[in-house]
Design an enzyme around this catalytic site. Structure first.
Site, PDB file in Angstrom:
ATOM      1  N   TYR A  82      65.951   4.632 -24.171  1.00 56.77           N
ATOM      2  CA  TYR A  82      67.325   4.692 -24.688  1.00 56.77           C
ATOM      3  C   TYR A  82      68.007   5.976 -24.233  1.00 56.77           C
ATOM      4  CZ  TYR A  82      71.267   4.274 -27.870  1.00 56.77           C
ATOM      5  OH  TYR A  82      72.529   4.165 -28.383  1.00 56.77           O
ATOM      6  N   PHE A 134      96.452  -1.475  -9.637  1.00 58.19           N
ATOM      7  CA  PHE A 134      95.386  -2.471  -9.735  1.00 58.19           C
ATOM      8  C   PHE A 134      95.399  -2.956 -11.178  1.00 58.19           C
ATOM      9  CE2 PHE A 134      91.152  -4.115 -10.503  1.00 58.19           C
ATOM     10  CZ  PHE A 134      91.114  -5.075  -9.513  1.00 58.19           C
ATOM     11  N   THR A 135      95.153  -4.248 -11.383  1.00 59.17           N
ATOM     12  CA  THR A 135      95.343  -4.870 -12.699  1.00 59.17           C
ATOM     13  C   THR A 135      94.704  -4.081 -13.853  1.00 59.17           C
ATOM     14  OG1 THR A 135      93.444  -6.253 -12.165  1.00 59.17           O
ATOM     15  CG2 THR A 135      95.614  -7.215 -11.808  1.00 59.17           C
ATOM     16  N   ASP A 225      90.259   6.302  -7.229  1.00 65.11           N
ATOM     17  CA  ASP A 225      89.576   5.043  -7.510  1.00 65.11           C
ATOM     18  C   ASP A 225      88.727   4.798  -6.272  1.00 65.11           C
ATOM     19  OD1 ASP A 225      88.654   2.461  -7.733  1.00 65.11           O
ATOM     20  OD2 ASP A 225      90.472   1.687  -8.675  1.00 65.11           O
ATOM     21  N   LYS A 268      81.366  -3.391  -6.078  1.00 65.70           N
ATOM     22  CA  LYS A 268      81.852  -3.486  -4.698  1.00 65.70           C
ATOM     23  C   LYS A 268      80.980  -2.619  -3.783  1.00 65.70           C
ATOM     24  CE  LYS A 268      85.565  -5.030  -7.140  1.00 65.70           C
ATOM     25  NZ  LYS A 268      86.234  -4.524  -8.312  1.00 65.70           N
ATOM     26  N   ARG A 392      97.079 -15.557  -3.972  1.00 64.20           N
ATOM     27  CA  ARG A 392      97.724 -14.280  -4.297  1.00 64.20           C
ATOM     28  C   ARG A 392      99.193 -14.441  -3.914  1.00 64.20           C
ATOM     29  NH1 ARG A 392      94.355 -10.554  -7.296  1.00 64.20           N
ATOM     30  NH2 ARG A 392      94.658 -12.332  -8.627  1.00 64.20           N
ATOM     31  N   PHE A 458      97.129 -16.912 -13.566  1.00 67.47           N
ATOM     32  CA  PHE A 458      96.409 -17.462 -12.410  1.00 67.47           C
ATOM     33  C   PHE A 458      94.971 -17.864 -12.724  1.00 67.47           C
ATOM     34  CE2 PHE A 458      93.968 -13.616 -11.449  1.00 67.47           C
ATOM     35  CZ  PHE A 458      94.737 -12.631 -12.060  1.00 67.47           C
TER      36      PHE A 458
HETATM   37  C1  LIG Z   1      87.249  -4.274  -9.242  1.00 65.85           C
HETATM   38  C2  LIG Z   1      88.122  -3.116  -9.293  1.00 65.85           C
HETATM   39  C3  LIG Z   1      88.299  -2.369 -10.471  1.00 65.85           C
HETATM   40  C4  LIG Z   1      87.716  -2.800 -11.805  1.00 65.85           C
HETATM   41  O1  LIG Z   1      86.349  -2.815 -11.816  1.00 65.85           O
HETATM   42  P1  LIG Z   1      85.479  -3.866 -12.659  1.00 65.85           P
HETATM   43  O2  LIG Z   1      84.067  -3.506 -12.293  1.00 65.85           O
HETATM   44  O3  LIG Z   1      85.869  -5.241 -12.235  1.00 65.85           O
HETATM   45  O4  LIG Z   1      85.753  -3.615 -14.099  1.00 65.85           O
HETATM   46  C5  LIG Z   1      89.074  -1.233 -10.409  1.00 65.85           C
HETATM   47  N1  LIG Z   1      89.690  -0.851  -9.271  1.00 65.85           N
HETATM   48  C6  LIG Z   1      89.573  -1.552  -8.139  1.00 65.85           C
HETATM   49  C7  LIG Z   1      90.261  -1.091  -6.901  1.00 65.85           C
HETATM   50  C8  LIG Z   1      88.797  -2.710  -8.107  1.00 65.85           C
HETATM   51  O5  LIG Z   1      88.709  -3.423  -6.974  1.00 65.85           O
END
Ligand SMILES: *Cc1c(COP(=O)(O)O)cnc(C)c1O
Length: 467
Positions: A82, A134-135, A225, A268, A392, A458
């Protein structure tokens, strides 16, 4: 019987993926009738298709990576303590060495890191300038009381511009915000690498350097990011003068040196299926982040990841720095783009680092945007071939505060390539399927929306065919 042997003069120098396949997962092409029925059950929305009915899945590159044997070995030897897991120590050491930030705060995935970062760094009413939204990033900035403002260069919005660094920050746009609200009115500058929403387009090192110089003078922090930073570094190596002979690790270290910390979705670049982190230089901010992470994610030495997941991510980060790997990754995306171009399929250029985008305005010029042309093309590609892509365009753009549909300039279908998963022949199949869909474009009719969710429509909207 045979003439003298004749070898061609222009033999190309090909390169290969720096891996071979040890474990395989079976895939199955459903019949045309099965695909038709699956699509109708899914309301013509590729997000609603079950994966078992999909042949080649190009919906996203998020969490769809294939791990190496060394990563799987790390899964087996994960330390699930833990507190103070050895895999936390391993990941911390790798992050310090590769990205150069002192403090690591692990999270369950990227948005967990964005949440913590936004809560500790944004005061209500502050502006967060960024190179395109980004969303999830924008959601957490607003959730913390901040307001996002776009400072990306104009070229990012033009699908016909072949500018090589469409991700760059326009410093004049940033300066106008500073003139308006003052440095205190800005929480930090949010700098994304290989900007997702404009097609995986990179920032240049020169731009990051200038941004840092500008912000340092005013005492404004720059937060990266770094979700697709390694892919961005490959573009710096191949496109920016002076970096041809610089290793990916050295480019990444320099890029991060111009920033004060980063958030990452490990799903990613980091070559794993789940995980993320926040990394910081500042001791005080790191202390605040650790206090929050225990409330929202998990203890500060695992933050929502199992020990084995941290171990696999540590190995994945090291593997992602290998030039042979990242070349195969980004050039495979380019390979699909070039095949499509050769067939005359309209695609957005330059090719991004993680996806190729079909330019549906050029494929279906006869169809009004209200009939969801990109949604229809994504559906037709599935009917044609079992290949899954995503819309998109107008469906993704949603509605404004008054309930009117946004009419985005870009009406695109995204073909996203998972890392180390598909081979060149899979992409040959995909490109031929896209070409066949385009060949019968004139006979393709639009869609009408029959179910519309209140937000992020979407994902779950449903459609019917107009013919
Ligand atoms: C996927 C992504 C995120 C969010 O990450 P999650 O692991 O899906 O929560 C943030 N910024 C960018 C540019 C992304 O492609």
């Amino acid at each position: 019987m045979f003439g003298p042997m004749r070898i061609a003069d222009n033999i190309p120098t090909s390169w290969c993926e720096p891996w071979k396949i040890k474990t395989i997962e079976h895939i199955h092409l459903a019949s045309a009738e099965e695909r038709r029925s699956a699509l109708e059950i899914a309301g013509w929305n590729t997000f609603l298709l079950p994966s078992r009915r999909v042949y080649i899945d190009l919906l996203t590159d998020s969490g769809t990576n294939a791990m190496s044997d060394v990563q799987w070995a790390a899964i087996m030897t994960g330390d699930e303590a833990y507190a103070g897991s050895k895999d936390f120590e391993r990941l911390e050491e790798v992050v310090q060495k590769v990205y150069g930030y002192e403090h690591l705060i692990p999270t369950h995935q990227g948005r967990g890191a964005e949440h913590i970062q936004s809560q500790i760094m944004i005061k209500k009413g502050q502006i967060v300038p960024g190179n395109m939204y980004f969303t999830t990033t924008k959601f957490h900035q607003e959730h913390a009381g901040g307001e996002f403002e776009d400072v990306i260069v104009d070229e990012a919005f033009d699908p016909h511009s072949e500018f090589e660094f469409k991700g760059n920050v326009d410093l004049a746009k940033l300066d106008r915000i500073v003139q308006r609200v003052g440095p205190q009115g800005i929480a930090y500058v949010s700098l994304e690498t290989n900007v997702n929403m404009c097609g995986g387009q990179p920032i240049s090192m020169a731009n990051a350097r200038e941004l840092k110089a500008y912000c340092s003078k005013l005492g404004i922090k720059v937060m990266l990011d770094a979700t697709r930073a390694v892919e961005n570094c490959y573009f710096i190596n191949t496109k920016e003068a002076g970096y041809e002979a610089t290793s990916i690790s050295a480019i990444l270290a320099e890029l991060c040196s111009y920033t004060d910390g980063c958030t990452i979705s490990g799903k990613k670049d980091c070559l794993v299926n789940i995980g993320g982190f926040l990394a910081l230089r500042d001791d005080h901010l790191a202390q605040m982040a650790r206090e929050l992470v225990v409330a929202f994610e998990g203890l500060h030495t695992y933050g929502g990841m199992a020990g084995r997941d941290m171990g696999a991510m540590a190995v994945g980060i090291v593997e992602s720095q290998d030039f042979e790997y990242i070349r195969a990754r980004v050039e495979q995306v380019g390979y699909l783009g070039k095949r499509l171009e050769r067939f005359g399929v309209p695609v957005v250029k330059p090719f991004g680092g993680h996806a190729i985008y079909l330019n549906v305005r050029d494929i279906l010029p006869h169809m009004p945007q209200e009939q969801y042309p990109a949604q229809r093309i994504a559906a037709e590609l599935y009917l044609e071939s079992g290949v899954r892509s995503m819309e998109r365009g107008i469906v993704s753009a949603g509605r404004d505060h008054d309930g009117n549909e946004y009419k985005p300039d870009l009406e695109l279908v995204r073909l996203t390539i998972p890392r180390r998963v598909y081979t060149q022949s899979h992409l040959d199949y995909v490109s031929e399927a896209c070409a066949r869909v385009c060949q019968r474009a004139e006979s393709i009719r639009g869609l009408k929306m029959v179910y519309e969710p209140g937000s992020l429509r979407f994902f779950q909207a449903r459609f019917e065919s107009l013919n």
